[in-house]
Write an enzyme that holds these catalytic residues in place. Sequence first.
Site, PDB file in Angstrom:
ATOM      1  N   PRO A   9      -7.788   2.591   0.254  1.00  0.00           N
ATOM      2  CA  PRO A   9      -8.050   2.597   1.593  1.00  0.00           C
ATOM      3  C   PRO A   9      -7.241   3.496   2.505  1.00  0.00           C
ATOM      4  CG  PRO A   9      -8.098   0.495   0.716  1.00  0.00           C
ATOM      5  CD  PRO A   9      -7.652   1.270  -0.320  1.00  0.00           C
ATOM      6  N   TYR A  22       3.022  10.017   6.547  1.00  0.00           N
ATOM      7  CA  TYR A  22       2.148  10.401   5.688  1.00  0.00           C
ATOM      8  C   TYR A  22       2.080  11.944   5.872  1.00  0.00           C
ATOM      9  CZ  TYR A  22       1.095   5.831   4.623  1.00  0.00           C
ATOM     10  OH  TYR A  22       0.966   4.363   4.176  1.00  0.00           O
ATOM     11  N   ALA A  76      -3.621   0.231   0.240  1.00  0.00           N
ATOM     12  CA  ALA A  76      -3.113  -1.273   0.524  1.00  0.00           C
ATOM     13  C   ALA A  76      -3.730  -2.275  -0.620  1.00  0.00           C
ATOM     14  CB  ALA A  76      -3.615  -1.966   2.078  1.00  0.00           C
TER      15      ALA A  76
END
Length: 142
Positions: A9, A22, A76
Amino acid sequence: MKILVINGPNLNMLGIREKNLYGSETYDSLISMVEDHCLSKGIEVDFYQSNHEGDLVDKIQDAYQKADGIVINPGAYTHTSIAILDALKTVEIPTVEVHITDIDNREEFRKISYVSYVAKKRIIGHGLKGYIEAVDYLLENK
């Protein structure tokens, strides 16, 4: 050698999501970087990304007797999915777990990784280059 790179995800949102964690490189740039590296090493590589747990399980199962290695960033689902763990255990394909950030030094809940129970190696906090390290590990340990 054939490697399957699986992303969970929100990884499709690289370059948009939490750039402070990120970075600004996109998912497409990640794919290009890994494709180029695999091409230079003579490795066949396929990519799969989904935001849905069952789709990730299906893709792992589909890799049975087709892939020589899996590089997985479950996102996640790292911290919640026993189903992904069970799928990886079932297919018995050498697996490297990758995380762009250092999940061991983030929120407490991120320190739990079900995938780590089956992964041959974990690469965390090395940014997108962690995927290259994972490919190289699988190549060197085939």
